[in-house]
Motif scaffolding. Structure first.
Motif, PDB file in Angstrom:
ATOM      1  N   ASP A  37     -11.524 -30.969 -46.045  1.00 55.80           N
ATOM      2  CA  ASP A  37     -11.428 -32.478 -46.321  1.00 55.80           C
ATOM      3  C   ASP A  37     -11.961 -32.241 -48.169  1.00 55.80           C
ATOM      4  OD1 ASP A  37     -10.947 -33.632 -44.118  1.00 55.80           O
ATOM      5  OD2 ASP A  37     -13.537 -33.626 -43.788  1.00 55.80           O
ATOM      6  N   LEU A  38     -12.231 -30.898 -48.107  1.00 55.60           N
ATOM      7  CA  LEU A  38     -12.692 -31.471 -49.903  1.00 55.60           C
ATOM      8  C   LEU A  38     -11.268 -31.247 -51.003  1.00 55.60           C
ATOM      9  CD1 LEU A  38     -15.495 -29.296 -50.261  1.00 55.60           C
ATOM     10  CD2 LEU A  38     -15.644 -31.104 -50.701  1.00 55.60           C
ATOM     11  N   LEU A  39     -10.595 -30.224 -50.115  1.00 51.18           N
ATOM     12  CA  LEU A  39      -8.980 -29.539 -50.778  1.00 51.18           C
ATOM     13  C   LEU A  39      -8.606 -30.797 -50.960  1.00 51.18           C
ATOM     14  CD1 LEU A  39      -8.407 -26.425 -49.382  1.00 51.18           C
ATOM     15  CD2 LEU A  39      -8.962 -26.907 -51.974  1.00 51.18           C
ATOM     16  N   GLY A  51      -7.913 -31.680 -54.570  1.00 45.43           N
ATOM     17  CA  GLY A  51      -6.611 -31.484 -55.055  1.00 45.43           C
ATOM     18  C   GLY A  51      -6.878 -29.648 -54.893  1.00 45.43           C
ATOM     19  N   ILE A  52      -7.515 -29.447 -56.232  1.00 46.03           N
ATOM     20  CA  ILE A  52      -7.225 -27.483 -56.493  1.00 46.03           C
ATOM     21  C   ILE A  52      -9.076 -27.221 -56.528  1.00 46.03           C
ATOM     22  CG2 ILE A  52      -7.130 -25.491 -58.129  1.00 46.03           C
ATOM     23  CD1 ILE A  52      -4.884 -27.281 -58.813  1.00 46.03           C
ATOM     24  N   LEU A  53      -9.719 -26.445 -55.468  1.00 51.00           N
ATOM     25  CA  LEU A  53     -10.799 -25.672 -55.526  1.00 51.00           C
ATOM     26  C   LEU A  53     -10.896 -24.702 -55.800  1.00 51.00           C
ATOM     27  CD1 LEU A  53     -12.297 -27.757 -52.706  1.00 51.00           C
ATOM     28  CD2 LEU A  53     -12.974 -27.887 -54.800  1.00 51.00           C
ATOM     29  N   ARG A  54     -11.948 -23.666 -56.654  1.00 56.10           N
ATOM     30  CA  ARG A  54     -12.899 -22.276 -56.864  1.00 56.10           C
ATOM     31  C   ARG A  54     -13.319 -22.036 -55.802  1.00 56.10           C
ATOM     32  NH1 ARG A  54     -15.988 -22.068 -61.383  1.00 56.10           N
ATOM     33  NH2 ARG A  54     -16.056 -24.091 -61.659  1.00 56.10           N
ATOM     34  N   LEU A  55     -12.852 -21.085 -55.358  1.00 60.46           N
ATOM     35  CA  LEU A  55     -13.558 -20.412 -53.479  1.00 60.46           C
ATOM     36  C   LEU A  55     -15.319 -20.069 -53.914  1.00 60.46           C
ATOM     37  CD1 LEU A  55     -13.621 -18.779 -51.524  1.00 60.46           C
ATOM     38  CD2 LEU A  55     -13.841 -16.041 -52.689  1.00 60.46           C
ATOM     39  N   ALA A  56     -15.389 -20.073 -55.236  1.00 57.88           N
ATOM     40  CA  ALA A  56     -16.875 -20.392 -55.381  1.00 57.88           C
ATOM     41  C   ALA A  56     -17.661 -21.771 -54.918  1.00 57.88           C
ATOM     42  CB  ALA A  56     -16.875 -20.498 -57.300  1.00 57.88           C
ATOM     43  N   GLU A  57     -16.711 -22.494 -54.916  1.00 58.40           N
ATOM     44  CA  GLU A  57     -16.407 -24.431 -55.058  1.00 58.40           C
ATOM     45  C   GLU A  57     -16.298 -24.628 -52.778  1.00 58.40           C
ATOM     46  OE1 GLU A  57     -15.204 -26.849 -58.433  1.00 58.40           O
ATOM     47  OE2 GLU A  57     -13.756 -25.800 -57.976  1.00 58.40           O
ATOM     48  N   LEU A  58     -15.633 -23.312 -52.584  1.00 58.33           N
ATOM     49  CA  LEU A  58     -15.804 -23.987 -51.472  1.00 58.33           C
ATOM     50  C   LEU A  58     -17.146 -22.861 -51.073  1.00 58.33           C
ATOM     51  CD1 LEU A  58     -11.883 -23.096 -50.764  1.00 58.33           C
ATOM     52  CD2 LEU A  58     -13.006 -25.166 -50.247  1.00 58.33           C
ATOM     53  N   LEU A  93      -8.733 -19.466 -56.609  1.00 60.33           N
ATOM     54  CA  LEU A  93      -8.294 -20.599 -56.521  1.00 60.33           C
ATOM     55  C   LEU A  93      -7.073 -21.033 -55.499  1.00 60.33           C
ATOM     56  CD1 LEU A  93      -8.618 -22.238 -59.282  1.00 60.33           C
ATOM     57  CD2 LEU A  93      -6.353 -22.304 -60.194  1.00 60.33           C
ATOM     58  N   TYR A  94      -7.395 -22.451 -55.011  1.00 62.47           N
ATOM     59  CA  TYR A  94      -6.687 -22.259 -53.463  1.00 62.47           C
ATOM     60  C   TYR A  94      -6.286 -24.287 -53.270  1.00 62.47           C
ATOM     61  CZ  TYR A  94      -8.473 -18.259 -52.023  1.00 62.47           C
ATOM     62  OH  TYR A  94      -8.627 -16.780 -51.670  1.00 62.47           O
ATOM     63  N   GLN A  95      -4.997 -24.472 -52.889  1.00 56.41           N
ATOM     64  CA  GLN A  95      -5.175 -25.547 -52.562  1.00 56.41           C
ATOM     65  C   GLN A  95      -4.652 -25.958 -51.445  1.00 56.41           C
ATOM     66  OE1 GLN A  95      -0.917 -26.950 -55.620  1.00 56.41           O
ATOM     67  NE2 GLN A  95      -1.825 -28.731 -55.784  1.00 56.41           N
ATOM     68  N   LEU A  96      -4.047 -27.090 -50.778  1.00 59.20           N
ATOM     69  CA  LEU A  96      -3.309 -27.339 -49.221  1.00 59.20           C
ATOM     70  C   LEU A  96      -1.476 -27.777 -49.574  1.00 59.20           C
ATOM     71  CD1 LEU A  96      -5.237 -30.177 -48.688  1.00 59.20           C
ATOM     72  CD2 LEU A  96      -5.646 -28.406 -47.710  1.00 59.20           C
ATOM     73  N   PRO A  97      -0.913 -26.412 -48.703  1.00 57.31           N
ATOM     74  CA  PRO A  97       0.095 -26.183 -49.434  1.00 57.31           C
ATOM     75  C   PRO A  97       0.735 -27.785 -48.647  1.00 57.31           C
ATOM     76  CG  PRO A  97      -0.625 -25.233 -46.685  1.00 57.31           C
ATOM     77  CD  PRO A  97      -2.179 -25.634 -47.804  1.00 57.31           C
TER      78      PRO A  97
END
Length: 205
Positions: free
Chosen positions: A13-15, A19-26, A52-56
């Protein structure tokens, strides 16, 4: 207190929203690094760079690399060739993202994402900054006039041809007035360099 929603659902949901999130934000949202790692293994998220992560299936903007860079350098400002390209003022396709950071700002370790970092004094870093939203990420970009002035200031790094193209296109597309550019050049200490080109380009009205 037990978590009411599964961590994977929170992460998705957050992603989707940002859009793009850092691991710290997750992590701040209650999603552990182990969960993110499992999601990556299962193909539920993709790792863009370290932490740094994003949905595929995220819809990629043409300026995706700028959003990614902004996440890696939260204090940085997109500058020079990357800013010119963002405003449609150059045909140059830079393989790296040009980003300005402060004199004493920490430089993250090199990653698979090519970023060219330039250090600006505090006053020049704070001047002429605009915020644009790309893929849900707030990206700080220097405004057109400031970008043109900076291109002349760093013409040794990017080439005078690129700086001249930016100046010409900014005027032709009316994205900045001669007065705006002259002011930015004055602030950046390059008014004597830009003036002859500015006068030549505006001589015929």
């Amino acid at each position: 207190m037990p978590q009411s929603r599964p961590q994977r659902e929170i992460a998705r949901d957050l992603l989707a929203a940002r859009g793009i999130l850092r691991l710290a934000e997750l992590r701040d949202a209650g999603v552990t690094a182990a969960t993110v790692s499992r999601m990556e293994k299962d193909g539920e998220v993709i790792r863009l760079a370290r932490g740094l992560y994003q949905l595929p299936d995220a819809e990629l903007d043409a300026n995706h690399s700028l959003a990614e860079a902004a996440k890696r350098f939260p204090k940085g400002v997109i500058c020079l060739v990357s800013a010119l390209a963002f405003y449609g003022l150059t045909d140059q396709l830079s393989k790296k993202v040009w980003m300005a950071i402060g004199r004493n700002d920490w430089t993250p370790r090199p990653s698979e994402m090519p970023i060219r970092v330039l250090r600006f004094s505090d006053d020049l870093l704070a001047d002429g900054v605009e915020t644009h939203v790309i893929e849900g990420v707030s990206v700080r970009v220097f405004g057109v006039s400031k970008t043109v002035a900076d291109c002349f200031r760093h013409r040794g790094k990017i080439g005078l041809t690129v700086a001249l193209e930016g100046l010409q296109e900014a005027l032709r597309q009316r994205k900045a007035t001669p007065a705006d550019i002259a002011r930015a050049a004055d602030t950046g200490g390059v008014s004597t360099v830009i003036r002859p080109y500015l006068e030549a380009l505006t001589a015929n009205g």
